[in-house]
Write a protein that holds these residues in place. Structure first.
Motif, PDB file in Angstrom:
ATOM      1  N   ALA A  53       0.196 138.386 -15.197  1.00  0.00           N
ATOM      2  CA  ALA A  53      -0.192 139.781 -14.920  1.00  0.00           C
ATOM      3  C   ALA A  53       0.915 140.448 -14.108  1.00  0.00           C
ATOM      4  CB  ALA A  53      -1.541 139.829 -14.208  1.00  0.00           C
ATOM      5  N   CYS A  54       0.531 141.441 -13.275  1.00  0.00           N
ATOM      6  CA  CYS A  54       1.548 142.250 -12.574  1.00  0.00           C
ATOM      7  C   CYS A  54       2.488 141.399 -11.724  1.00  0.00           C
ATOM      8  CB  CYS A  54       0.889 143.326 -11.719  1.00  0.00           C
ATOM      9  SG  CYS A  54      -0.889 143.289 -11.610  1.00  0.00           S
ATOM     10  N   CYS A  55       1.997 140.310 -11.139  1.00  0.00           N
ATOM     11  CA  CYS A  55       2.866 139.447 -10.320  1.00  0.00           C
ATOM     12  C   CYS A  55       4.064 138.948 -11.124  1.00  0.00           C
ATOM     13  CB  CYS A  55       2.083 138.248  -9.799  1.00  0.00           C
ATOM     14  SG  CYS A  55       1.186 138.601  -8.285  1.00  0.00           S
ATOM     15  N   ALA A  56       3.870 138.800 -12.428  1.00  0.00           N
ATOM     16  CA  ALA A  56       4.965 138.293 -13.266  1.00  0.00           C
ATOM     17  C   ALA A  56       6.162 139.237 -13.238  1.00  0.00           C
ATOM     18  CB  ALA A  56       4.481 138.093 -14.699  1.00  0.00           C
ATOM     19  N   ALA A 119      -2.295 137.057  -4.674  1.00  0.00           N
ATOM     20  CA  ALA A 119      -3.701 136.952  -4.283  1.00  0.00           C
ATOM     21  C   ALA A 119      -4.585 136.515  -5.447  1.00  0.00           C
ATOM     22  CB  ALA A 119      -4.171 138.302  -3.747  1.00  0.00           C
ATOM     23  N   CYS A 120      -4.301 137.009  -6.651  1.00  0.00           N
ATOM     24  CA  CYS A 120      -5.151 136.679  -7.801  1.00  0.00           C
ATOM     25  C   CYS A 120      -5.115 135.186  -8.090  1.00  0.00           C
ATOM     26  CB  CYS A 120      -4.668 137.421  -9.049  1.00  0.00           C
ATOM     27  SG  CYS A 120      -5.197 139.124  -9.104  1.00  0.00           S
ATOM     28  N   SER A 121      -3.903 134.648  -8.167  1.00  0.00           N
ATOM     29  CA  SER A 121      -3.753 133.252  -8.523  1.00  0.00           C
ATOM     30  C   SER A 121      -4.332 132.344  -7.438  1.00  0.00           C
ATOM     31  CB  SER A 121      -2.268 132.959  -8.749  1.00  0.00           C
ATOM     32  OG  SER A 121      -2.049 131.598  -8.800  1.00  0.00           O
ATOM     33  N   GLY A 149       0.321 137.936  -1.051  1.00  0.00           N
ATOM     34  CA  GLY A 149       0.732 139.293  -1.424  1.00  0.00           C
ATOM     35  C   GLY A 149       0.063 139.758  -2.687  1.00  0.00           C
ATOM     36  N   CYS A 150       0.065 141.079  -2.870  1.00  0.00           N
ATOM     37  CA  CYS A 150      -0.518 141.675  -4.078  1.00  0.00           C
ATOM     38  C   CYS A 150       0.285 142.923  -4.436  1.00  0.00           C
ATOM     39  CB  CYS A 150      -1.985 142.017  -3.857  1.00  0.00           C
ATOM     40  SG  CYS A 150      -2.754 142.884  -5.251  1.00  0.00           S
ATOM     41  N   PRO A 151       1.389 142.772  -5.124  1.00  0.00           N
ATOM     42  CA  PRO A 151       2.028 141.505  -5.488  1.00  0.00           C
ATOM     43  C   PRO A 151       2.943 141.034  -4.367  1.00  0.00           C
ATOM     44  CG  PRO A 151       3.275 143.318  -6.406  1.00  0.00           C
ATOM     45  CD  PRO A 151       2.132 143.935  -5.660  1.00  0.00           C
TER      46      PRO A 151
HETATM   47  S1  SF4 Z   1      -2.158 139.664  -6.965  1.00  0.00           S
HETATM   48 FE1  SF4 Z   1      -2.049 141.909  -7.254  1.00  0.00          FE
HETATM   49  S2  SF4 Z   1      -0.081 142.216  -8.264  1.00  0.00           S
HETATM   50 FE2  SF4 Z   1      -0.584 140.026  -8.504  1.00  0.00          FE
HETATM   51  S3  SF4 Z   1      -1.640 139.883 -10.474  1.00  0.00           S
HETATM   52 FE3  SF4 Z   1      -3.201 140.185  -8.884  1.00  0.00          FE
HETATM   53  S4  SF4 Z   1      -3.550 142.405  -8.850  1.00  0.00           S
HETATM   54 FE4  SF4 Z   1      -1.590 142.054  -9.901  1.00  0.00          FE
END
Ligand code: SF4
Length: 225
Positions: A53-56, A119-121, A149-151
């Motif tokens: 997702a966005c972290c990538a 944060a998601c992972s 972090g996010c991200p």
């Molecule tokens: S932690 Fe934030 S930036 Fe990373 S995948 Fe989740 S929502 Fe997207």
């Protein structure tokens, strides 16, 4: 040891317990097997090339010219798990995706590492209560380093990669998990049905499912008669 070793590499490798005589300085280094083994591994970690997702996007930035993680010997991102020793889980882990992640993890050779990015992972992030999101990839695969972090920024990811290098530095071939019996045992791949099922919670899940299917088939046959 080669004469070509840079002075910082020699400093890294040389065991202070066995000082090199002055007239041989710059030509040889005396070191332990663990130290040279770990030095070569930590300087050539190959991450698997995938993003969730966005972290990538931040992970891709870290690989690009401004931050350039090739400085750590990590630029060879491999599209095959069989050639990778680091899984960077960069993004939201959905219930639909986790069976694939576990399967890819099982296909990576030992020694292998997992870095949970964002944060998601690490815990589900803003989607923690979502019906389709796994609240932490560490529920399924062992995580070595968490990056918050996010991200997370590219600097944060670099910090996490350096922490991973420090972890590798401390490992020993004598006590490493991957040389122990059973280290290669694969993690059971979760099943996605109406909801996610982790086979480790139900060791006899397969047998129960089969028995249930047989009962249902028998009942259907009885109705048809
Ligand atoms: S932690 Fe934030 S930036 Fe990373 S995948 Fe989740 S929502 Fe997207």
């Amino acid at each position: 040891m080669s004469e070509d070793l840079s002075s910082s590499a020699q400093e890294d490798l040389t065991n202070p317990a066995f000082p090199v005589p002055e007239n041989l300085a710059g030509q040889i280094a005396i070191t332990s097997l663990d130290r040279i083994y770990n030095w070569s591994r930590r300087s050539s970690v190959w991450p698997m090339m995938f993003g969730l997702a966005c972290c990538a996007i931040e992970m891709i930035c870290t690989a690009a010219s401004r931050y350039d993680f090739s400085r750590f010997g990590m630029e060879v991102m491999r599209p095959s798990p069989r050639q990778a020793d680091l899984m960077i889980v960069s993004g939201t882990v959905t219930k639909k995706m986790i069976p694939q992640i576990v399967r890819l993890y099982n296909q990576m050779p030992e020694p292998k590492y997992v870095l949970s990015m964002g944060a998601c992972s690490s815990g589900g992030g803003p989607f923690k209560e979502g019906y389709n999101v796994v609240s932490g990839v560490d529920k399924f695969v062992p995580v070595d380093v968490y990056v918050t972090g996010c991200p997370p920024t590219p600097q944060a990811l670099l910090h996490g990669l350096i922490k991973l290098q420090e972890k590798i530095d401390k490992q020993s071939v004598l006590s490493a998990d991957w040389y122990k019996p059973g280290a290669e045992a694969p993690i059971p791949v979760p099943l996605l049905g109406p909801d996610l099922v982790d086979p480790r919670d139900f060791p006899d899940f397969g047998a129960k499912l089969k028995a249930q299917q047989e009962r249902a088939a028998a009942a259907a046959a009885a109705v048809a008669e």
